[in-house]
Structure formats: C-alpha cells, structure tokens
Design a protein around this motif. Structure first.
Motif, PDB file in Angstrom:
ATOM      1  N   THR A  44      54.784 -16.120 -28.947  1.00  0.00           N
ATOM      2  CA  THR A  44      54.450 -16.293 -27.531  1.00  0.00           C
ATOM      3  C   THR A  44      53.079 -16.920 -27.355  1.00  0.00           C
ATOM      4  OG1 THR A  44      53.454 -14.088 -27.334  1.00  0.00           O
ATOM      5  CG2 THR A  44      55.830 -14.267 -26.918  1.00  0.00           C
ATOM      6  N   ASP A  45      52.454 -17.310 -28.467  1.00  0.00           N
ATOM      7  CA  ASP A  45      51.155 -17.994 -28.428  1.00  0.00           C
ATOM      8  C   ASP A  45      50.108 -17.191 -27.659  1.00  0.00           C
ATOM      9  OD1 ASP A  45      49.443 -20.028 -29.091  1.00  0.00           O
ATOM     10  OD2 ASP A  45      49.855 -21.193 -27.278  1.00  0.00           O
ATOM     11  N   GLY A  46      50.111 -15.872 -27.874  1.00  0.00           N
ATOM     12  CA  GLY A  46      49.099 -15.018 -27.275  1.00  0.00           C
ATOM     13  C   GLY A  46      49.271 -14.746 -25.796  1.00  0.00           C
ATOM     14  N   LEU A  47      50.466 -15.007 -25.268  1.00  0.00           N
ATOM     15  CA  LEU A  47      50.685 -14.782 -23.834  1.00  0.00           C
ATOM     16  C   LEU A  47      50.977 -13.319 -23.515  1.00  0.00           C
ATOM     17  CD1 LEU A  47      52.885 -17.883 -22.919  1.00  0.00           C
ATOM     18  CD2 LEU A  47      50.461 -17.529 -22.412  1.00  0.00           C
ATOM     19  N   PHE A  48      51.560 -12.597 -24.476  1.00  0.00           N
ATOM     20  CA  PHE A  48      51.978 -11.221 -24.222  1.00  0.00           C
ATOM     21  C   PHE A  48      51.500 -10.307 -25.344  1.00  0.00           C
ATOM     22  CE2 PHE A  48      55.205 -13.958 -22.254  1.00  0.00           C
ATOM     23  CZ  PHE A  48      55.102 -13.550 -20.936  1.00  0.00           C
ATOM     24  N   ILE A  49      51.359  -9.047 -25.008  1.00  0.00           N
ATOM     25  CA  ILE A  49      50.944  -8.026 -25.967  1.00  0.00           C
ATOM     26  C   ILE A  49      52.178  -7.348 -26.552  1.00  0.00           C
ATOM     27  CG2 ILE A  49      49.750  -5.805 -26.226  1.00  0.00           C
ATOM     28  CD1 ILE A  49      47.888  -6.689 -23.950  1.00  0.00           C
ATOM     29  N   ASP A  50      52.159  -7.150 -27.854  1.00  0.00           N
ATOM     30  CA  ASP A  50      53.234  -6.402 -28.511  1.00  0.00           C
ATOM     31  C   ASP A  50      52.980  -4.913 -28.258  1.00  0.00           C
ATOM     32  OD1 ASP A  50      54.890  -5.010 -30.336  1.00  0.00           O
ATOM     33  OD2 ASP A  50      54.951  -6.756 -31.659  1.00  0.00           O
ATOM     34  N   GLU A  51      53.715  -4.341 -27.323  1.00  0.00           N
ATOM     35  CA  GLU A  51      53.472  -2.969 -26.893  1.00  0.00           C
ATOM     36  C   GLU A  51      53.774  -1.957 -27.998  1.00  0.00           C
ATOM     37  OE1 GLU A  51      51.953  -2.180 -24.254  1.00  0.00           O
ATOM     38  OE2 GLU A  51      51.996  -4.099 -23.197  1.00  0.00           O
ATOM     39  N   GLU A  52      54.728  -2.287 -28.864  1.00  0.00           N
ATOM     40  CA  GLU A  52      55.061  -1.360 -29.951  1.00  0.00           C
ATOM     41  C   GLU A  52      53.910  -1.275 -30.947  1.00  0.00           C
ATOM     42  OE1 GLU A  52      58.497  -0.647 -33.398  1.00  0.00           O
ATOM     43  OE2 GLU A  52      58.719  -2.232 -31.897  1.00  0.00           O
ATOM     44  N   LYS A  53      53.355  -2.423 -31.311  1.00  0.00           N
ATOM     45  CA  LYS A  53      52.203  -2.439 -32.208  1.00  0.00           C
ATOM     46  C   LYS A  53      50.995  -1.763 -31.550  1.00  0.00           C
ATOM     47  CE  LYS A  53      51.327  -6.451 -34.085  1.00  0.00           C
ATOM     48  NZ  LYS A  53      51.204  -7.918 -34.245  1.00  0.00           N
ATOM     49  N   LEU A  54      50.818  -1.997 -30.264  1.00  0.00           N
ATOM     50  CA  LEU A  54      49.701  -1.383 -29.549  1.00  0.00           C
ATOM     51  C   LEU A  54      49.853   0.142 -29.533  1.00  0.00           C
ATOM     52  CD1 LEU A  54      47.139  -1.640 -27.893  1.00  0.00           C
ATOM     53  CD2 LEU A  54      48.564  -1.929 -25.842  1.00  0.00           C
ATOM     54  N   GLY A  55      51.068   0.612 -29.364  1.00  0.00           N
ATOM     55  CA  GLY A  55      51.312   2.051 -29.384  1.00  0.00           C
ATOM     56  C   GLY A  55      50.943   2.670 -30.721  1.00  0.00           C
ATOM     57  N   PHE A  56      51.237   1.941 -31.788  1.00  0.00           N
ATOM     58  CA  PHE A  56      50.868   2.420 -33.120  1.00  0.00           C
ATOM     59  C   PHE A  56      49.347   2.464 -33.271  1.00  0.00           C
ATOM     60  CE2 PHE A  56      52.177   1.913 -37.866  1.00  0.00           C
ATOM     61  CZ  PHE A  56      51.795   3.226 -38.083  1.00  0.00           C
ATOM     62  N   LEU A  57      48.675   1.461 -32.751  1.00  0.00           N
ATOM     63  CA  LEU A  57      47.216   1.433 -32.784  1.00  0.00           C
ATOM     64  C   LEU A  57      46.625   2.620 -32.032  1.00  0.00           C
ATOM     65  CD1 LEU A  57      44.435   0.088 -33.246  1.00  0.00           C
ATOM     66  CD2 LEU A  57      44.839  -1.204 -31.133  1.00  0.00           C
ATOM     67  N   ILE A  58      47.186   2.917 -30.879  1.00  0.00           N
ATOM     68  CA  ILE A  58      46.687   4.030 -30.070  1.00  0.00           C
ATOM     69  C   ILE A  58      46.809   5.350 -30.840  1.00  0.00           C
ATOM     70  CG2 ILE A  58      47.200   5.418 -28.016  1.00  0.00           C
ATOM     71  CD1 ILE A  58      47.808   2.772 -26.573  1.00  0.00           C
ATOM     72  N   GLU A  59      47.915   5.531 -31.557  1.00  0.00           N
ATOM     73  CA  GLU A  59      48.086   6.742 -32.353  1.00  0.00           C
ATOM     74  C   GLU A  59      46.993   6.858 -33.417  1.00  0.00           C
ATOM     75  OE1 GLU A  59      51.966   6.932 -34.021  1.00  0.00           O
ATOM     76  OE2 GLU A  59      52.997   6.913 -32.086  1.00  0.00           O
ATOM     77  N   ILE A  60      46.673   5.737 -34.056  1.00  0.00           N
ATOM     78  CA  ILE A  60      45.650   5.747 -35.097  1.00  0.00           C
ATOM     79  C   ILE A  60      44.275   6.022 -34.500  1.00  0.00           C
ATOM     80  CG2 ILE A  60      44.475   4.338 -36.835  1.00  0.00           C
ATOM     81  CD1 ILE A  60      47.136   2.872 -37.227  1.00  0.00           C
ATOM     82  N   LEU A  61      43.995   5.399 -33.365  1.00  0.00           N
ATOM     83  CA  LEU A  61      42.718   5.627 -32.697  1.00  0.00           C
ATOM     84  C   LEU A  61      42.567   7.088 -32.294  1.00  0.00           C
ATOM     85  CD1 LEU A  61      42.529   2.455 -30.409  1.00  0.00           C
ATOM     86  CD2 LEU A  61      41.109   2.950 -32.406  1.00  0.00           C
ATOM     87  N   GLU A  62      43.629   7.653 -31.769  1.00  0.00           N
ATOM     88  CA  GLU A  62      43.604   9.058 -31.360  1.00  0.00           C
ATOM     89  C   GLU A  62      43.288   9.951 -32.557  1.00  0.00           C
ATOM     90  OE1 GLU A  62      43.676  12.353 -29.092  1.00  0.00           O
ATOM     91  OE2 GLU A  62      44.125  10.394 -28.218  1.00  0.00           O
ATOM     92  N   ASP A  63      43.902   9.650 -33.684  1.00  0.00           N
ATOM     93  CA  ASP A  63      43.683  10.442 -34.893  1.00  0.00           C
ATOM     94  C   ASP A  63      42.237  10.312 -35.373  1.00  0.00           C
ATOM     95  OD1 ASP A  63      44.753  12.008 -37.208  1.00  0.00           O
ATOM     96  OD2 ASP A  63      44.149  10.208 -38.283  1.00  0.00           O
TER      97      ASP A  63
END
Length: 287
Positions: A44-63
C-alpha cells in the motif's frame, strides 16, 4: 541492548520490526521514525497501517512498560504501609500518537506514553476494615519439620493482607499461585489417595484448612471445598480444606456489604488466620 531486542523480535514475530531505546530501569521506550514505518500494510506504499502488526507491538510495549501497583498492607508490627501506584501503557494516547507519527513526516521520534495504575487497596481502606474482627482460627504444627514449616509460612504470607471485596470470590489456588521449587516451595509430606507421600508444597493444606475455619461465617459463602481422603491432625474431622494446583481448590465468596481483610501468620509452630472488616459490616443476603 538494541541488538538483543531485535534478535528476540525476529525470533518471535512473523515479520521483522523492532523496538528501540528500551531502558528497563525507568521504563522509557522510544520509537524512531524508521521503526514506525515498518508497520505499514504491505503493497500500500505506506498509505495504511497494518493493525495486526500494531496490535502485536502494543502487547510487547505493555510487557516492557508494565509495573504492577502495590496495595497498602499491615506490617508485622501493625503499621499500615503506604500503597504504591504502578505504570502501564496509555493505549488511547498511544494510538493517537502513533498515527500522527506514521503519517506526519516531520515527526522523527515517538515517546511511548504511560499512565499510572492505582492499587485497589489504599491506606484509608485498610484503616477502615481493620477495626472489627469477624472471626479467627489457629492450628499448630511441628517446627522441627523444616520443609513443611517453610511451605506453611510461604502460603500464609501469600494470603496475608489480602482484601476480598463485596460480592468477590476468593480462590486459594489463584491467590497463592502454583507451588513450585522456583517459587521457594520444598518437598514435604502430603496425603495422596489416602496415603502419605512427599511432594513440592506439602503442608499448605494446613493454611487452607485454617483459612476455611476462620471464614466459616454467616457472611461468607463457601463455594468450593474438599476434604482430605483421610483425617488430618491439625483440625477436627470434617473441618479441613484440601488444595492442589491441578486439583481441588478452596473458594469462598464475600457476602458482606464491606470488604474483608485476611490476616495470616505462621510463627513458632502456630498458624493463625484472622478476618477483619469495618464497623459498618453487615451480612447481605441478596434478597
């Protein structure tokens, strides 16, 4: 540090994206622009965020960020110890800041936002619910059995100062946790199918049985309790409550209109549990 985190993430994640500048001492986490851009949806050439990957990132940040709050408690000498707030990821603020950094090329770095997590039990509550004793019970054991005495002390410490709120259910297994060698428990005599044996955590059934007799009150509903397959020496017949991590549990529900405070102590061969609440405590039947 950065290399170690990158290696861990490559192993754990189906795609390669990284966290940077992780300082565990003060829980600071910062994302660079290059890292943020890795969360774009493919093709998508940076037009949209991969929400699934972002969700995984949020879990790691929370930890990485999370620090549990500490409830107020009563020390051995009767002093009320101050509660301490914890830290967690501010999810709502993070979503806003991440999207701003993702779409705004002028933003080169994102400081991950945090917020306080407040304990359920503060000094004011402890001060109020320590005033009226509702019940108590004591049992005795041989201090010369060092392993069993040690296990009793560990389990007593786990339930000491625990507060059960109105309508809340207390599970002995959940509160005490799994009895393992890594958590400090030792091998000691236990009853298995009517026979004496040795296992990690032997002796904690004396704690659960003492607790059962202390909370056997009008305002406490016994939800789950099991007797041993043979009599035990520390309580009268039929007054025990056996527990096992993969088996029986001891569970009760607070039916009072006020929280109840558990005070447990194992000292000099005596296991004691006392139950407290406020002066305004009343049994609530639910009718």
């Amino acid at each position: 540090m950065k290399i170690a985190i990158l290696t861990l993430l490559i192993i754990l994640m189906p795609v390669q994206y990284v966290l940077a500048d992780v300082e565990l001492k003060d829980k600071k986490v910062t994302l660079e622009k290059l890292e943020i851009e890795q969360y774009s949806l493919g093709l998508t050439d940076g037009l949209f965020i991969d929400e699934e990957k972002l969700g995984f990132l949020i879990e790691i940040l929370e930890d990485r960020i999370y620090k549990a709050p500490v409830n107020a408690a009563i020390s051995e000498d009767g002093e009320i110890l101050q509660e301490k707030p914890g830290i967690t990821l501010d999810h709502d603020r993070f979503h806003v800041l991440f999207r701003e950094a993702f779409y705004d090329d002028s933003i080169k770095k994102l400081k991950v936002p945090k917020k306080a997590v407040y304990p359920r039990v503060d000094r004011a509550l402890i001060r109020e619910i320590r005033t009226k004793e509702l019940g108590s019970y004591a049992t005795y054991f041989k201090e010369t059995n060092l392993e069993r005495s040690h296990n009793i002390t560990l389990a007593a410490e786990a339930i000491n100062n625990y507060v059960v709120f109105p309508g809340e259910v207390f599970s002995f297994n959940e509160v005490v946790g799994e009895r393992t060698k890594d958590r400090g428990y030792k091998r000691a005599p236990v009853i298995v199918k009517g026979e004496l044996a040795e296992d990690i955590g032997g002796g904690i059934c004396q704690v659960s049985s003492t607790l059962f007799n202390a909370v056997d009150l009008k305002g406490i509903q016994i939800v789950e309790r099991y007797e041993h397959s043979r009599s035990v020496p520390y309580v009268p017949p039929g007054r025990d409550a056996t527990v096992s991590w993969w088996g029986p549990d001891f569970v009760f529900k607070n039916m009072y209109n006020q929280p109840v405070l558990l005070r447990a102590q194992s000292k000099n061969g005596k296991m004691t549990v006392r139950i407290f609440s406020s002066e305004d405590v009343e049994y609530f039947s639910g009718e």
